[in-house]
Design a protein around this motif. Structure first.
Motif, PDB file in Angstrom:
ATOM      1  N   LYS A  32       0.826  -1.217   0.000  1.00 31.50           N
ATOM      2  CA  LYS A  32       0.000   0.000   0.000  1.00 31.50           C
ATOM      3  C   LYS A  32       0.854   1.257   0.000  1.00 31.50           C
ATOM      4  O   LYS A  32       0.492   2.252  -0.617  1.00 31.50           O
ATOM      5  CB  LYS A  32      -0.957   0.001   1.183  1.00 31.50           C
ATOM      6  CG  LYS A  32      -0.295   0.059   2.541  1.00 31.50           C
ATOM      7  CD  LYS A  32      -1.298  -0.054   3.667  1.00 31.50           C
ATOM      8  CE  LYS A  32      -0.581  -0.239   4.989  1.00 31.50           C
ATOM      9  NZ  LYS A  32      -1.489  -0.695   6.017  1.00 31.50           N
ATOM     10  N   TYR A  33       2.003   1.238   0.646  1.00 28.70           N
ATOM     11  CA  TYR A  33       2.874   2.418   0.688  1.00 28.70           C
ATOM     12  C   TYR A  33       3.531   2.675  -0.665  1.00 28.70           C
ATOM     13  O   TYR A  33       3.710   3.825  -1.063  1.00 28.70           O
ATOM     14  CB  TYR A  33       3.922   2.287   1.786  1.00 28.70           C
ATOM     15  CG  TYR A  33       3.298   2.171   3.151  1.00 28.70           C
ATOM     16  CD1 TYR A  33       2.539   3.215   3.673  1.00 28.70           C
ATOM     17  CD2 TYR A  33       3.424   1.017   3.893  1.00 28.70           C
ATOM     18  CE1 TYR A  33       1.945   3.106   4.922  1.00 28.70           C
ATOM     19  CE2 TYR A  33       2.837   0.907   5.144  1.00 28.70           C
ATOM     20  CZ  TYR A  33       2.098   1.950   5.647  1.00 28.70           C
ATOM     21  OH  TYR A  33       1.498   1.838   6.873  1.00 28.70           O
TER      22      TYR A  33
ATOM     23  N   LEU B 290       2.172   1.721  -3.529  1.00 27.91           N
ATOM     24  CA  LEU B 290       1.071   2.158  -4.396  1.00 27.91           C
ATOM     25  C   LEU B 290       0.735   3.623  -4.147  1.00 27.91           C
ATOM     26  O   LEU B 290       0.470   4.371  -5.101  1.00 27.91           O
ATOM     27  CB  LEU B 290      -0.161   1.274  -4.176  1.00 27.91           C
ATOM     28  CG  LEU B 290      -0.004  -0.186  -4.609  1.00 27.91           C
ATOM     29  CD1 LEU B 290      -1.199  -1.005  -4.151  1.00 27.91           C
ATOM     30  CD2 LEU B 290       0.197  -0.295  -6.106  1.00 27.91           C
ATOM     31  N   GLU B 291       0.767   4.050  -2.885  1.00 26.95           N
ATOM     32  CA  GLU B 291       0.496   5.452  -2.545  1.00 26.95           C
ATOM     33  C   GLU B 291       1.472   6.405  -3.231  1.00 26.95           C
ATOM     34  O   GLU B 291       1.115   7.520  -3.565  1.00 26.95           O
ATOM     35  CB  GLU B 291       0.594   5.672  -1.029  1.00 26.95           C
ATOM     36  CG  GLU B 291      -0.573   5.169  -0.240  1.00 26.95           C
ATOM     37  CD  GLU B 291      -0.363   5.302   1.265  1.00 26.95           C
ATOM     38  OE1 GLU B 291       0.699   5.810   1.712  1.00 26.95           O
ATOM     39  OE2 GLU B 291      -1.262   4.879   2.011  1.00 26.95           O
ATOM     40  N   MET B 292       2.707   5.965  -3.428  1.00 23.38           N
ATOM     41  CA  MET B 292       3.709   6.836  -4.043  1.00 23.38           C
ATOM     42  C   MET B 292       3.667   6.777  -5.559  1.00 23.38           C
ATOM     43  O   MET B 292       4.473   7.396  -6.235  1.00 23.38           O
ATOM     44  CB  MET B 292       5.110   6.540  -3.521  1.00 23.38           C
ATOM     45  CG  MET B 292       5.671   5.183  -3.872  1.00 23.38           C
ATOM     46  SD  MET B 292       7.272   4.919  -3.062  1.00 23.38           S
ATOM     47  CE  MET B 292       8.340   4.756  -4.472  1.00 23.38           C
ATOM     48  N   GLY B 293       2.699   6.036  -6.107  1.00 22.75           N
ATOM     49  CA  GLY B 293       2.523   5.969  -7.550  1.00 22.75           C
ATOM     50  C   GLY B 293       3.235   4.812  -8.210  1.00 22.75           C
ATOM     51  O   GLY B 293       3.318   4.740  -9.425  1.00 22.75           O
TER      52      GLY B 293
ATOM     53  N   HIS C 137       2.811   1.597  -9.314  1.00 25.56           N
ATOM     54  CA  HIS C 137       1.729   0.641  -9.571  1.00 25.56           C
ATOM     55  C   HIS C 137       2.209  -0.620 -10.301  1.00 25.56           C
ATOM     56  O   HIS C 137       1.394  -1.453 -10.679  1.00 25.56           O
ATOM     57  CB  HIS C 137       0.618   1.328 -10.368  1.00 25.56           C
ATOM     58  CG  HIS C 137       0.023   2.483  -9.620  1.00 25.56           C
ATOM     59  ND1 HIS C 137      -0.856   2.317  -8.583  1.00 25.56           N
ATOM     60  CD2 HIS C 137       0.228   3.808  -9.734  1.00 25.56           C
ATOM     61  CE1 HIS C 137      -1.196   3.495  -8.097  1.00 25.56           C
ATOM     62  NE2 HIS C 137      -0.545   4.421  -8.774  1.00 25.56           N
TER      63      HIS C 137
ATOM     64  N   HIS D  80      10.183   8.231  -8.354  1.00 19.78           N
ATOM     65  CA  HIS D  80       8.821   8.706  -8.090  1.00 19.78           C
ATOM     66  C   HIS D  80       8.776  10.001  -7.288  1.00 19.78           C
ATOM     67  O   HIS D  80       7.699  10.469  -6.928  1.00 19.78           O
ATOM     68  CB  HIS D  80       8.014   7.603  -7.399  1.00 19.78           C
ATOM     69  CG  HIS D  80       7.758   6.434  -8.294  1.00 19.78           C
ATOM     70  ND1 HIS D  80       6.744   6.413  -9.215  1.00 19.78           N
ATOM     71  CD2 HIS D  80       8.417   5.261  -8.431  1.00 19.78           C
ATOM     72  CE1 HIS D  80       6.783   5.276  -9.876  1.00 19.78           C
ATOM     73  NE2 HIS D  80       7.792   4.558  -9.419  1.00 19.78           N
TER      74      HIS D  80
ATOM     75  N   VAL E  13       9.787  10.712  -4.180  1.00 24.43           N
ATOM     76  CA  VAL E  13       9.293  10.499  -2.819  1.00 24.43           C
ATOM     77  C   VAL E  13      10.447  10.633  -1.828  1.00 24.43           C
ATOM     78  O   VAL E  13      11.578  10.223  -2.117  1.00 24.43           O
ATOM     79  CB  VAL E  13       8.645   9.093  -2.716  1.00 24.43           C
ATOM     80  CG1 VAL E  13       8.298   8.727  -1.297  1.00 24.43           C
ATOM     81  CG2 VAL E  13       7.417   9.027  -3.596  1.00 24.43           C
TER      82      VAL E  13
ATOM     83  N   LEU F 259       9.393   7.356   3.730  1.00 21.71           N
ATOM     84  CA  LEU F 259       8.863   6.038   3.355  1.00 21.71           C
ATOM     85  C   LEU F 259       9.456   4.960   4.258  1.00 21.71           C
ATOM     86  O   LEU F 259       8.738   4.078   4.732  1.00 21.71           O
ATOM     87  CB  LEU F 259       9.153   5.729   1.891  1.00 21.71           C
ATOM     88  CG  LEU F 259       8.708   4.346   1.421  1.00 21.71           C
ATOM     89  CD1 LEU F 259       7.200   4.157   1.560  1.00 21.71           C
ATOM     90  CD2 LEU F 259       9.153   4.097  -0.011  1.00 21.71           C
TER      91      LEU F 259
ATOM     92  N   LYS G 111       7.709   4.736   7.538  1.00 18.46           N
ATOM     93  CA  LYS G 111       6.413   4.046   7.431  1.00 18.46           C
ATOM     94  C   LYS G 111       6.613   2.533   7.345  1.00 18.46           C
ATOM     95  O   LYS G 111       5.927   1.766   8.015  1.00 18.46           O
ATOM     96  CB  LYS G 111       5.657   4.502   6.178  1.00 18.46           C
ATOM     97  CG  LYS G 111       5.085   5.875   6.251  1.00 18.46           C
ATOM     98  CD  LYS G 111       4.343   6.175   4.957  1.00 18.46           C
ATOM     99  CE  LYS G 111       3.810   7.574   4.909  1.00 18.46           C
ATOM    100  NZ  LYS G 111       3.100   7.850   3.641  1.00 18.46           N
TER     101      LYS G 111
ATOM    102  N   THR H 102       5.408  -0.095  10.233  1.00 20.35           N
ATOM    103  CA  THR H 102       4.397  -1.117   9.912  1.00 20.35           C
ATOM    104  C   THR H 102       4.928  -2.511  10.222  1.00 20.35           C
ATOM    105  O   THR H 102       4.234  -3.327  10.805  1.00 20.35           O
ATOM    106  CB  THR H 102       3.995  -1.028   8.422  1.00 20.35           C
ATOM    107  OG1 THR H 102       3.420   0.244   8.199  1.00 20.35           O
ATOM    108  CG2 THR H 102       2.994  -2.107   8.059  1.00 20.35           C
TER     109      THR H 102
END
Length: 69
Positions: free
Chosen positions: A21-22, A24-27, A29, A48, A50, A55, A58, A62
């Motif tokens: 998910k992290y 994907l959040e930064m683009g 994909h 990207h 970021v 990151l 995070k 997690t």
């Protein structure tokens, strides 16, 4: 596992798929793409635009929560 700038994205995801998910959040994909799995976290952040340190905080937070659960 402690994630660093040199950790491969594939290694991170193999260790904990919930981290996707992290990315994907930064683009990012293209997580299933073999070339993206071979990139380091630092390389992906650079491409990207970021903040890599943010990151990593995070990802490591997690992973720590998952270990304690």
């Amino acid at each position: 596992m402690i994630y660093t700038k040199d950790t491969l994205i594939g290694e991170a995801l193999d260790n904990d798929m919930s981290l996707a998910k992290y990315f994907l959040e930064m683009g990012m994909h293209c997580l299933g793409c073999p070339s993206s799995r071979g990139e380091t976290i630092a390389e992906a952040c650079m491409v990207h635009g970021v903040d890599c340190d943010a990151l990593l905080r995070k990802l490591n937070a997690t992973d720590a929560k998952n270990v304690l659960a």
